[in-house]
Scaffold this active site. Structure first.
Site, PDB file in Angstrom:
ATOM      1  N   SER A 242      87.432  36.500  28.017  1.00 38.03           N
ATOM      2  CA  SER A 242      86.323  37.439  28.186  1.00 38.03           C
ATOM      3  C   SER A 242      86.554  38.337  29.387  1.00 38.03           C
ATOM      4  O   SER A 242      85.814  39.289  29.585  1.00 38.03           O
ATOM      5  CB  SER A 242      84.995  36.686  28.343  1.00 38.03           C
ATOM      6  N   HIS A 263      87.243  37.973  20.806  1.00 40.84           N
ATOM      7  CA  HIS A 263      86.269  37.397  21.747  1.00 40.84           C
ATOM      8  C   HIS A 263      85.051  36.889  20.993  1.00 40.84           C
ATOM      9  O   HIS A 263      84.264  37.675  20.464  1.00 40.84           O
ATOM     10  CB  HIS A 263      85.865  38.460  22.789  1.00 40.84           C
ATOM     11  N   GLU A 275      84.336  40.322  19.125  1.00 41.00           N
ATOM     12  CA  GLU A 275      84.847  41.593  19.633  1.00 41.00           C
ATOM     13  C   GLU A 275      86.360  41.581  19.420  1.00 41.00           C
ATOM     14  O   GLU A 275      87.048  40.689  19.921  1.00 41.00           O
ATOM     15  CB  GLU A 275      84.512  41.750  21.116  1.00 41.00           C
ATOM     16  N   ASN A 313      79.601  41.861  27.162  1.00 40.94           N
ATOM     17  CA  ASN A 313      79.439  41.356  28.523  1.00 40.94           C
ATOM     18  C   ASN A 313      79.157  42.485  29.507  1.00 40.94           C
ATOM     19  O   ASN A 313      78.436  42.296  30.489  1.00 40.94           O
ATOM     20  CB  ASN A 313      80.677  40.561  28.955  1.00 40.94           C
TER      21      ASN A 313
HETATM   22  N1  CAA Z   1      76.720  24.517  17.858  1.00 40.43           N
HETATM   23  C1  CAA Z   1      76.477  24.650  16.555  1.00 40.43           C
HETATM   24  N2  CAA Z   1      75.284  25.038  16.035  1.00 40.43           N
HETATM   25  C2  CAA Z   1      74.285  25.254  16.910  1.00 40.43           C
HETATM   26  C3  CAA Z   1      74.457  25.109  18.304  1.00 40.43           C
HETATM   27  C4  CAA Z   1      75.743  24.713  18.783  1.00 40.43           C
HETATM   28  N3  CAA Z   1      76.001  24.584  20.073  1.00 40.43           N
HETATM   29  N4  CAA Z   1      73.283  25.429  18.910  1.00 40.43           N
HETATM   30  C5  CAA Z   1      72.407  25.746  17.940  1.00 40.43           C
HETATM   31  N5  CAA Z   1      73.008  25.652  16.741  1.00 40.43           N
HETATM   32  C6  CAA Z   1      72.431  25.985  15.440  1.00 40.43           C
HETATM   33  C7  CAA Z   1      71.331  25.056  15.049  1.00 40.43           C
HETATM   34  O1  CAA Z   1      71.830  23.975  14.294  1.00 40.43           O
HETATM   35  C8  CAA Z   1      70.449  25.948  14.194  1.00 40.43           C
HETATM   36  O2  CAA Z   1      70.954  26.040  12.877  1.00 40.43           O
HETATM   37  P1  CAA Z   1      69.969  26.284  11.625  1.00 40.43           P
HETATM   38  O3  CAA Z   1      69.043  27.400  11.996  1.00 40.43           O
HETATM   39  O4  CAA Z   1      70.902  26.656  10.532  1.00 40.43           O
HETATM   40  O5  CAA Z   1      69.258  25.015  11.431  1.00 40.43           O
HETATM   41  C9  CAA Z   1      70.614  27.329  14.794  1.00 40.43           C
HETATM   42  O6  CAA Z   1      71.812  27.280  15.570  1.00 40.43           O
HETATM   43  C10 CAA Z   1      69.427  27.689  15.642  1.00 40.43           C
HETATM   44  O7  CAA Z   1      69.316  26.685  16.625  1.00 40.43           O
HETATM   45  P2  CAA Z   1      67.930  26.070  17.154  1.00 40.43           P
HETATM   46  O8  CAA Z   1      66.878  26.234  16.102  1.00 40.43           O
HETATM   47  O9  CAA Z   1      68.204  24.728  17.725  1.00 40.43           O
HETATM   48  O10 CAA Z   1      67.616  26.925  18.420  1.00 40.43           O
HETATM   49  P3  CAA Z   1      67.284  28.445  18.576  1.00 40.43           P
HETATM   50  O11 CAA Z   1      66.515  28.988  17.455  1.00 40.43           O
HETATM   51  O12 CAA Z   1      66.742  28.514  19.956  1.00 40.43           O
HETATM   52  O13 CAA Z   1      68.696  29.170  18.549  1.00 40.43           O
HETATM   53  C11 CAA Z   1      70.587  30.057  19.654  1.00 40.43           C
HETATM   54  C12 CAA Z   1      69.728  28.826  19.423  1.00 40.43           C
HETATM   55  C13 CAA Z   1      71.209  30.497  18.323  1.00 40.43           C
HETATM   56  C14 CAA Z   1      71.677  29.650  20.621  1.00 40.43           C
HETATM   57  C15 CAA Z   1      69.658  31.190  20.209  1.00 40.43           C
HETATM   58  O14 CAA Z   1      68.909  30.717  21.281  1.00 40.43           O
HETATM   59  C16 CAA Z   1      70.430  32.422  20.652  1.00 40.43           C
HETATM   60  O15 CAA Z   1      70.777  33.265  19.851  1.00 40.43           O
HETATM   61  N6  CAA Z   1      70.654  32.560  21.989  1.00 40.43           N
HETATM   62  C17 CAA Z   1      71.417  33.651  22.578  1.00 40.43           C
HETATM   63  C18 CAA Z   1      72.809  33.163  22.857  1.00 40.43           C
HETATM   64  C19 CAA Z   1      73.674  34.241  23.494  1.00 40.43           C
HETATM   65  O16 CAA Z   1      73.220  35.251  23.992  1.00 40.43           O
HETATM   66  N7  CAA Z   1      74.994  34.007  23.457  1.00 40.43           N
HETATM   67  C20 CAA Z   1      75.937  34.904  24.060  1.00 40.43           C
HETATM   68  C21 CAA Z   1      76.249  34.441  25.481  1.00 40.43           C
HETATM   69  S1  CAA Z   1      77.499  35.460  26.240  1.00 40.43           S
HETATM   70  C22 CAA Z   1      78.969  34.860  25.676  1.00 40.43           C
HETATM   71  O17 CAA Z   1      79.055  33.917  24.962  1.00 40.43           O
HETATM   72  C23 CAA Z   1      80.178  35.644  26.043  1.00 40.43           C
HETATM   73  C24 CAA Z   1      80.957  35.212  27.207  1.00 40.43           C
HETATM   74  O18 CAA Z   1      82.090  35.666  27.369  1.00 40.43           O
HETATM   75  C25 CAA Z   1      80.377  34.287  28.216  1.00 40.43           C
END
Ligand code: CAA
Length: 406
Positions: A242, A263, A275, A313
């Protein structure tokens, strides 16, 4: 009169929207890719450019201009394109023209919208996939490919680490079964496609390798040189870095045309974005193949140049850093800021919840990189982010970050 939480969301969101306009006007990314990036990488309900059209370009422009008059921070100065569109009366959805063209409340295709003829095609056959690494991102990436039907060879440093990948995928498969979205046969098929190895030599015959190891350039260049030696001619070598220059990974090989960035976002099995990052030397057919492969495994690909932060990012972390700066002023609590962002803006997580998921060490490293790359004083990492890292409060993984998880 605006409420407390509306104030919080405007303070944090408008500079982010401005930044997205600058990214688009500079030609770094297309309008559609900027919006798709934030929707599919971070789960936002709409992308920033579409959000601007919905709020009204004039509203955001005026608020930013007032803020700029106070702060003098270039990041608050309305982007040139924002000024231009407002001057032309293209203020957004309300008038049918803004950054997009609108009719009956929906975006309509215009000269910038790609047609279905532009869909990428697989120029190289990609059947078998290799993954290097056994951490959270690596395990998620192994799962993505195995679920899509690819045989996956993944390489880790010990049998324990390899077992950790199987455990993580098993847990996710069991969760899918418990929710009625999977069955034992599918789980067995997915697990049957996993081939763990402690030697990189196991990657000799794969069509594509994705590496997800430590974010350290020396470690990655050593790996790329070794993959170049091991992997068959024509195999594509991808990095999920990243923050490091992909061109430097390419330089370590005799096949820079086959080196590319993929990414993924956390959690990789859930977030739909990849990405796809090309260097000046990446072959167009390698780029096209990787974008087509992303579609085949259920992901949305956006195209980026080899620059710190890529699309997502570069837009996300300055906003998270701004949230920390806002909290430092002491007028709003962390919980209030998280709640305002979720309730007012509809984002899936508040900024401090997300920082704790990503890890404050990772977030600080990305913010430092963005500060270096863009040279904007307003991008200097927040004091409280630096303190959290110095004190070992890295987020969920250490039981405490901005919030407490003990
Ligand atoms: N692994 C696999 N599946 C997962 C999981 C994991 N770690 N966490 C959640 N899930 C799945 C759940 O099983 C659930 O599946 P279903 O809907 O099919 O049943 C689904 O994801 C939704 O999960 P939850 O209902 O438990 O929780 P939620 O509705 O709060 O969603 C989330 C969780 C999808 C993570 C949501 O909160 C979200 O979209 N968050 C934003 C995350 C984000 O911004 N990520 C980018 C970060 S920056 C980055 O990654 C780049 C870098 O370089 C650092």
């Amino acid at each position: 009169m605006t409420s407390h939480s509306e104030q919080i969301s405007a303070t944090l969101v408008y500079p982010y929207l401005n930044h997205a306009v600058r990214m688009y006007e500079s030609g770094y990314a297309t309008r559609g890719d900027v919006d798709a990036g934030m929707r599919f990488g971070c789960g936002y309900p709409v992308g920033p450019l579409q959000a601007l059209d919905e709020i009204g370009l004039d509203v955001v422009r005026d608020a930013l201009a007032a803020r700029y008059a106070e702060s003098g921070d270039h990041l608050h100065q309305p982007a040139e394109l924002l000024e231009k569109l407002v001057a032309e009366g293209r203020t957004g959805r309300g008038v049918g023209r803004g950054l997009y063209t609108w009719a009956d409340g929906a975006v309509v295709a215009d000269e910038e919208t790609p047609s279905s003829d532009d869909a990428p095609r697989l120029r190289h056959e990609v059947r078998t996939v290799g993954v290097v690494g056994t951490g959270t991102m690596a395990a998620g990436i192994v799962e993505v490919f195995a679920k899509a039907g690819h045989e996956v060879t993944y390489v880790g440093r010990s049998d324990d680490k390899l077992a950790g990948v199987v455990a993580s995928i098993t847990k996710n498969q069991d969760r899918a079964i418990a929710k009625g979205r999977g069955d034992e046969a599918t789980k067995a098929a997915v697990l049957g496609r996993l081939h763990g190895a402690t030697s990189r030599e196991a990657l000799a015959e794969v069509d594509l390798v994705v590496e997800a190891i430590a974010e350290d350039l020396a470690v990655k260049t050593e790996l790329f040189a070794d993959l170049d030696r091991i992997c068959k001619p024509g195999a594509i070598l991808a990095t999920t870095t990243s923050s490091l220059p992909i061109a430097r990974c390419a330089d370590a090989t005799s096949r820079p045309e086959a080196v590319i960035g993929m990414h993924f976002f956390n959690p990789a099995p859930v977030m739909k974005l990849v990405e796809v990052v090309t260097t000046e030397r990446t072959a167009p057919e390698v780029d096209e193949t990787v974008r087509a492969l992303c579609a085949r495994v259920g992901k949305v690909a956006v195209s980026c140049g080899d620059r710190a932060g890529f699309i997502v990012n570069a837009l996300l972390f300055p906003y998270l850093n701004d949230a920390a700066l806002l909290a430092e002023q002491g007028t709003h609590s962390l919980v209030e800021i998280d709640a305002a962002i979720k309730e007012q803006v509809g984002l899936p997580m508040g900024p401090f919840e997300l920082l704790d998921v990503v890890g404050n060490d990772v977030s600080l490293a990305i913010q430092q990189e963005l500060h270096r790359e863009f040279g904007e004083p307003g991008l200097a990492p927040a004091r409280t982010l630096e303190e959290a890292v110095a004190e070992g409060r890295l987020g969920r993984k250490t039981g405490a970050g901005f919030h407490d998880y003990s």
